[in-house]
Design an enzyme around this catalytic site. Structure first.
Site, PDB file in Angstrom:
ATOM      1  N   ASP A  33       0.867  -1.182   0.000  1.00 36.97           N
ATOM      2  CA  ASP A  33       0.000   0.000   0.000  1.00 36.97           C
ATOM      3  C   ASP A  33       0.904   1.233   0.000  1.00 36.97           C
ATOM      4  O   ASP A  33       1.781   1.355   0.864  1.00 36.97           O
ATOM      5  CB  ASP A  33      -0.856  -0.037   1.280  1.00 36.97           C
ATOM      6  CG  ASP A  33      -1.861   1.108   1.340  1.00 36.97           C
ATOM      7  OD1 ASP A  33      -1.568   2.211   0.844  1.00 36.97           O
ATOM      8  OD2 ASP A  33      -2.937   0.884   1.913  1.00 36.97           O
ATOM      9  N   ILE A  34       0.686   2.119  -0.923  1.00 36.42           N
ATOM     10  CA  ILE A  34       1.591   3.269  -1.059  1.00 36.42           C
ATOM     11  C   ILE A  34       1.560   4.169   0.177  1.00 36.42           C
ATOM     12  O   ILE A  34       2.546   4.829   0.489  1.00 36.42           O
ATOM     13  CB  ILE A  34       1.303   4.046  -2.362  1.00 36.42           C
ATOM     14  CG1 ILE A  34       2.502   4.920  -2.736  1.00 36.42           C
ATOM     15  CG2 ILE A  34       0.008   4.860  -2.270  1.00 36.42           C
ATOM     16  CD1 ILE A  34       2.508   5.397  -4.161  1.00 36.42           C
TER      17      ILE A  34
ATOM     18  N   ASN B  23      -7.011  13.364  -9.662  1.00 39.70           N
ATOM     19  CA  ASN B  23      -7.763  13.861 -10.827  1.00 39.70           C
ATOM     20  C   ASN B  23      -7.590  15.366 -10.855  1.00 39.70           C
ATOM     21  O   ASN B  23      -7.091  15.962  -9.898  1.00 39.70           O
ATOM     22  CB  ASN B  23      -9.232  13.435 -10.767  1.00 39.70           C
ATOM     23  CG  ASN B  23      -9.939  14.014  -9.569  1.00 39.70           C
ATOM     24  OD1 ASN B  23     -10.121  15.229  -9.458  1.00 39.70           O
ATOM     25  ND2 ASN B  23     -10.311  13.161  -8.630  1.00 39.70           N
TER      26      ASN B  23
ATOM     27  N   GLY C  56      -9.484   4.978  -5.013  1.00 39.59           N
ATOM     28  CA  GLY C  56      -8.175   4.365  -5.257  1.00 39.59           C
ATOM     29  C   GLY C  56      -7.067   4.961  -4.402  1.00 39.59           C
ATOM     30  O   GLY C  56      -7.241   5.220  -3.205  1.00 39.59           O
ATOM     31  N   VAL C  57      -5.920   5.194  -5.023  1.00 39.46           N
ATOM     32  CA  VAL C  57      -4.759   5.759  -4.330  1.00 39.46           C
ATOM     33  C   VAL C  57      -5.115   7.121  -3.729  1.00 39.46           C
ATOM     34  O   VAL C  57      -4.754   7.432  -2.586  1.00 39.46           O
ATOM     35  CB  VAL C  57      -3.589   5.922  -5.335  1.00 39.46           C
ATOM     36  CG1 VAL C  57      -2.458   6.735  -4.738  1.00 39.46           C
ATOM     37  CG2 VAL C  57      -3.080   4.563  -5.791  1.00 39.46           C
ATOM     38  N   ASP C  58      -5.812   7.914  -4.498  1.00 37.72           N
ATOM     39  CA  ASP C  58      -6.198   9.270  -4.074  1.00 37.72           C
ATOM     40  C   ASP C  58      -7.010   9.215  -2.776  1.00 37.72           C
ATOM     41  O   ASP C  58      -6.721   9.944  -1.804  1.00 37.72           O
ATOM     42  CB  ASP C  58      -7.037   9.867  -5.220  1.00 37.72           C
ATOM     43  CG  ASP C  58      -7.118  11.379  -5.176  1.00 37.72           C
ATOM     44  OD1 ASP C  58      -6.413  11.990  -4.365  1.00 37.72           O
ATOM     45  OD2 ASP C  58      -7.903  11.934  -5.975  1.00 37.72           O
TER      46      ASP C  58
ATOM     47  N   THR D  29      -3.748   2.943 -14.005  1.00 44.07           N
ATOM     48  CA  THR D  29      -4.080   1.526 -14.234  1.00 44.07           C
ATOM     49  C   THR D  29      -5.232   1.020 -13.371  1.00 44.07           C
ATOM     50  O   THR D  29      -5.518  -0.175 -13.355  1.00 44.07           O
ATOM     51  CB  THR D  29      -2.859   0.610 -14.003  1.00 44.07           C
ATOM     52  OG1 THR D  29      -2.510   0.643 -12.608  1.00 44.07           O
ATOM     53  CG2 THR D  29      -1.669   1.028 -14.841  1.00 44.07           C
ATOM     54  N   GLY D  30      -5.892   1.914 -12.636  1.00 46.10           N
ATOM     55  CA  GLY D  30      -7.042   1.512 -11.819  1.00 46.10           C
ATOM     56  C   GLY D  30      -8.317   2.065 -12.424  1.00 46.10           C
ATOM     57  O   GLY D  30      -8.761   1.623 -13.492  1.00 46.10           O
TER      58      GLY D  30
ATOM     59  N   TYR E 261      -8.860   4.651 -14.033  1.00 46.54           N
ATOM     60  CA  TYR E 261      -8.696   5.229 -15.373  1.00 46.54           C
ATOM     61  C   TYR E 261      -8.486   4.174 -16.465  1.00 46.54           C
ATOM     62  O   TYR E 261      -8.343   4.512 -17.642  1.00 46.54           O
ATOM     63  CB  TYR E 261      -7.585   6.272 -15.385  1.00 46.54           C
ATOM     64  CG  TYR E 261      -8.014   7.621 -14.814  1.00 46.54           C
ATOM     65  CD1 TYR E 261      -9.316   7.850 -14.392  1.00 46.54           C
ATOM     66  CD2 TYR E 261      -7.114   8.677 -14.709  1.00 46.54           C
ATOM     67  CE1 TYR E 261      -9.711   9.083 -13.878  1.00 46.54           C
ATOM     68  CE2 TYR E 261      -7.498   9.912 -14.196  1.00 46.54           C
ATOM     69  CZ  TYR E 261      -8.800  10.110 -13.774  1.00 46.54           C
ATOM     70  OH  TYR E 261      -9.173  11.336 -13.273  1.00 46.54           O
TER      71      TYR E 261
HETATM   72  N1  AR6 Z   1      -1.460   1.632  -2.816  1.00 48.70           N
HETATM   73  C1  AR6 Z   1      -0.880   1.258  -3.983  1.00 48.70           C
HETATM   74  N2  AR6 Z   1      -1.570   1.073  -5.126  1.00 48.70           N
HETATM   75  C2  AR6 Z   1      -2.909   1.223  -5.078  1.00 48.70           C
HETATM   76  C3  AR6 Z   1      -3.599   1.611  -3.900  1.00 48.70           C
HETATM   77  C4  AR6 Z   1      -2.818   1.805  -2.727  1.00 48.70           C
HETATM   78  N3  AR6 Z   1      -3.366   2.179  -1.574  1.00 48.70           N
HETATM   79  N4  AR6 Z   1      -4.934   1.703  -4.189  1.00 48.70           N
HETATM   80  C5  AR6 Z   1      -5.064   1.388  -5.492  1.00 48.70           C
HETATM   81  N5  AR6 Z   1      -3.857   1.084  -6.038  1.00 48.70           N
HETATM   82  P1  AR6 Z   1      -6.215   4.371  -9.111  1.00 48.70           P
HETATM   83  P2  AR6 Z   1      -6.033   5.897 -11.630  1.00 48.70           P
HETATM   84  C6  AR6 Z   1      -3.500   0.728  -7.421  1.00 48.70           C
HETATM   85  O1  AR6 Z   1      -7.611   3.991  -9.417  1.00 48.70           O
HETATM   86  O2  AR6 Z   1      -6.308   4.694 -12.430  1.00 48.70           O
HETATM   87  C7  AR6 Z   1      -9.263   8.370  -8.277  1.00 48.70           C
HETATM   88  O3  AR6 Z   1     -10.639   8.474  -8.053  1.00 48.70           O
HETATM   89  C8  AR6 Z   1      -4.602   0.274  -8.329  1.00 48.70           C
HETATM   90  O4  AR6 Z   1      -4.798  -1.128  -8.198  1.00 48.70           O
HETATM   91  O5  AR6 Z   1      -5.883   4.816  -7.741  1.00 48.70           O
HETATM   92  O6  AR6 Z   1      -4.910   6.816 -12.041  1.00 48.70           O
HETATM   93  C9  AR6 Z   1      -8.653   9.711  -8.682  1.00 48.70           C
HETATM   94  O7  AR6 Z   1      -9.261  10.795  -7.982  1.00 48.70           O
HETATM   95  C10 AR6 Z   1      -4.048   0.647  -9.699  1.00 48.70           C
HETATM   96  O8  AR6 Z   1      -3.148  -0.344 -10.170  1.00 48.70           O
HETATM   97  O9  AR6 Z   1      -5.709   5.583 -10.073  1.00 48.70           O
HETATM   98  C11 AR6 Z   1      -8.959   9.763 -10.147  1.00 48.70           C
HETATM   99  O10 AR6 Z   1     -10.283  10.210 -10.402  1.00 48.70           O
HETATM  100  C12 AR6 Z   1      -3.231   1.915  -9.434  1.00 48.70           C
HETATM  101  O11 AR6 Z   1      -3.014   1.919  -8.022  1.00 48.70           O
HETATM  102  C13 AR6 Z   1      -8.813   8.333 -10.581  1.00 48.70           C
HETATM  103  O12 AR6 Z   1      -9.057   7.551  -9.403  1.00 48.70           O
HETATM  104  C14 AR6 Z   1      -3.923   3.218  -9.811  1.00 48.70           C
HETATM  105  O13 AR6 Z   1      -5.317   3.132  -9.512  1.00 48.70           O
HETATM  106  C15 AR6 Z   1      -7.423   8.020 -11.047  1.00 48.70           C
HETATM  107  O14 AR6 Z   1      -7.388   6.714 -11.559  1.00 48.70           O
END
Ligand code: AR6
Length: 180
Positions: free
Chosen positions: A16-17, A30, A38-40, A129-130, A132
């Site tokens: 987890d980041i 975003n 997600g990460v955000d 990669t999540g 988006y």
């Molecule tokens: N630690 C590490 N990696 C993670 C974590 C975590 N805690 N949570 C998810 N991932 P995403 P995006 C992975 O959706 O695709 C938000 O709503 C996940 O499995 O976080 O850039 C923003 O506000 C995936 O491989 O980001 C934007 O609206 C990767 O992190 C939108 O999501 C990125 O997934 C951005 O989407």
């Protein structure tokens, strides 16, 4: 796994980041900078309200229309075990349009900001990669190539370690493959 020969060194970890003790954690944000899933979502939850307060200040000053895709900007890391969060906006995956230059720009711009801050260790998620929708294998290839290219094209940087933090085994293996 560590790729020690290059500078910055590329390190892969599964996890987890928001658990990473580094100088800068990159957020897959975003353009509103006001949070999401997600990460955000995890970063704002664990980092606390100071991060959002900084983001609101950015929206009220330099980024009235939001942060454009492919750009990066830093805030405090609040209660996270880091000094800064660097917010970047990945492109939404589109089958009929190659947006990989924008995805590469997220990594390059985040590293540029990290260098300006004097960060030595930077943790990246697999941007786009999540939610988006970017295919993991391709997202990993773009990420690794962008970091390697930035290392050779940017001015000498304070950044010694780029840590890709991959949430699950599949993502970890995609990055392992991309590092080669
Ligand atoms: N630690 C590490 N990696 C993670 C974590 C975590 N805690 N949570 C998810 N991932 P995403 P995006 C992975 O959706 O695709 C938000 O709503 C996940 O499995 O976080 O850039 C923003 O506000 C995936 O491989 O980001 C934007 O609206 C990767 O992190 C939108 O999501 C990125 O997934 C951005 O989407």
């Amino acid at each position: 796994m560590t790729e020690a020969a290059s500078r910055p060194a590329i390190v892969l970890v599964q996890g987890d980041i928001t658990d990473q003790s580094v100088d800068a954690i990159v957020n897959a944000a975003n353009s509103s900078l006001l949070g999401g899933g997600g990460v955000d979502g995890a970063i704002h939850r664990r980092g606390g309200p100071e991060i959002l307060a900084d983001c609101r200040r950015l929206r009220a000053s330099h980024y009235g229309k939001g942060l454009p895709t492919g750009r990066a900007v830093a805030t405090t890391a609040g209660r996270l075990p880091a000094r800064w969060v660097i917010h970047t906006v990945g492109p939404v995956w589109q089958r009929d349009e190659d947006r990989s230059a924008l995805l590469a720009s997220c990594y390059r711009e985040s590293l540029r900001v990290a260098g300006e801050l004097g960060a030595r260790t930077v943790a990246f998620p697999a941007i786009s990669t999540g939610i988006y929708g970017w295919p993991l294998d391709d997202g990993a290839r773009v990420a690794v190539r962008a970091v390697r290219e930035a290392a050779s094209s940017l001015p000498p940087t304070s950044v010694e370690e780029v840590r890709f933090v991959l949430f699950d085994d599949t993502a970890y293996r995609a990055f392992e493959e991309a590092v080669g």
